[in-house]
Motif scaffolding. Sequence first.
Motif, PDB file in Angstrom:
ATOM      1  N   UNK A  47     -20.510  17.075  -7.776  1.00 27.13           N
ATOM      2  CA  UNK A  47     -21.751  16.545  -8.026  1.00 27.13           C
ATOM      3  C   UNK A  47     -22.106  15.249  -8.338  1.00 27.13           C
ATOM      4  N   UNK A  48     -21.152  14.311  -8.708  1.00 26.71           N
ATOM      5  CA  UNK A  48     -21.391  13.060  -8.943  1.00 26.71           C
ATOM      6  C   UNK A  48     -21.812  12.251  -7.641  1.00 26.71           C
ATOM      7  N   UNK A  49     -21.614  12.782  -6.493  1.00 28.79           N
ATOM      8  CA  UNK A  49     -21.994  12.101  -5.159  1.00 28.79           C
ATOM      9  C   UNK A  49     -23.314  12.778  -4.693  1.00 28.79           C
ATOM     10  N   UNK A  50     -23.916  13.754  -5.340  1.00 27.55           N
ATOM     11  CA  UNK A  50     -25.021  14.332  -4.933  1.00 27.55           C
ATOM     12  C   UNK A  50     -26.338  13.738  -5.683  1.00 27.55           C
ATOM     13  N   UNK A  51     -27.229  13.143  -4.915  1.00 32.59           N
ATOM     14  CA  UNK A  51     -28.536  12.676  -5.551  1.00 32.59           C
ATOM     15  C   UNK A  51     -29.350  13.981  -6.634  1.00 32.59           C
ATOM     16  N   UNK A  52     -29.951  13.552  -7.497  1.00 31.47           N
ATOM     17  CA  UNK A  52     -30.914  14.161  -8.325  1.00 31.47           C
ATOM     18  C   UNK A  52     -30.064  15.530  -8.955  1.00 31.47           C
ATOM     19  N   UNK A  53     -28.748  15.071  -9.314  1.00 31.90           N
ATOM     20  CA  UNK A  53     -27.744  16.177 -10.044  1.00 31.90           C
ATOM     21  C   UNK A  53     -27.499  16.097 -11.475  1.00 31.90           C
ATOM     22  N   UNK A  60     -23.492  20.811 -17.340  1.00 35.06           N
ATOM     23  CA  UNK A  60     -21.964  21.207 -17.171  1.00 35.06           C
ATOM     24  C   UNK A  60     -21.116  20.442 -18.284  1.00 35.06           C
ATOM     25  N   UNK A  61     -21.458  19.156 -18.594  1.00 31.65           N
ATOM     26  CA  UNK A  61     -20.712  18.565 -19.869  1.00 31.65           C
ATOM     27  C   UNK A  61     -21.095  19.109 -20.893  1.00 31.65           C
ATOM     28  N   UNK A  62     -22.094  19.709 -21.243  1.00 31.13           N
ATOM     29  CA  UNK A  62     -22.365  20.564 -22.713  1.00 31.13           C
ATOM     30  C   UNK A  62     -21.346  21.665 -22.638  1.00 31.13           C
ATOM     31  N   UNK A  63     -21.504  22.301 -21.627  1.00 30.59           N
ATOM     32  CA  UNK A  63     -20.621  23.464 -21.466  1.00 30.59           C
ATOM     33  C   UNK A  63     -19.275  23.208 -21.772  1.00 30.59           C
ATOM     34  N   UNK A  64     -18.546  22.195 -21.015  1.00 27.69           N
ATOM     35  CA  UNK A  64     -17.180  21.602 -21.238  1.00 27.69           C
ATOM     36  C   UNK A  64     -17.001  21.153 -22.638  1.00 27.69           C
ATOM     37  N   UNK A  65     -18.113  20.494 -23.257  1.00 30.29           N
ATOM     38  CA  UNK A  65     -17.897  20.195 -24.738  1.00 30.29           C
ATOM     39  C   UNK A  65     -17.715  21.448 -25.666  1.00 30.29           C
TER      40      UNK A  65
END
Length: 83
Positions: A47-53, A60-65
């Motif tokens: 997703x890092x290379x997709x705009x507006x993500x 997803x970072x919150x779920x990872x945490x």
Amino acid sequence: MVDTVDLNWLRLNEKSLKNAMSYEPGSLECRLLIDAKHHLELALASLSSLPQSDHIQRQLKAVHQQLEGMHDLKRKQPLHSPV
């Protein structure tokens, strides 16, 4: 096909991806948590290379945490030997 995405930007809970991937699972539950976190890391990298993500990445970072918290609790539990 060569993956050119730089994963160094991915920092979750102040750990780099390299540190997040160094593990030794102690139980099936730990293995499942590790796998789930790894799959989220791959999704974040994609997703890092997709705009507006940005919003999805934050979720997803919150779920990872949350998974990391569950994994921390699991690691703190004493190992039970089968009876």
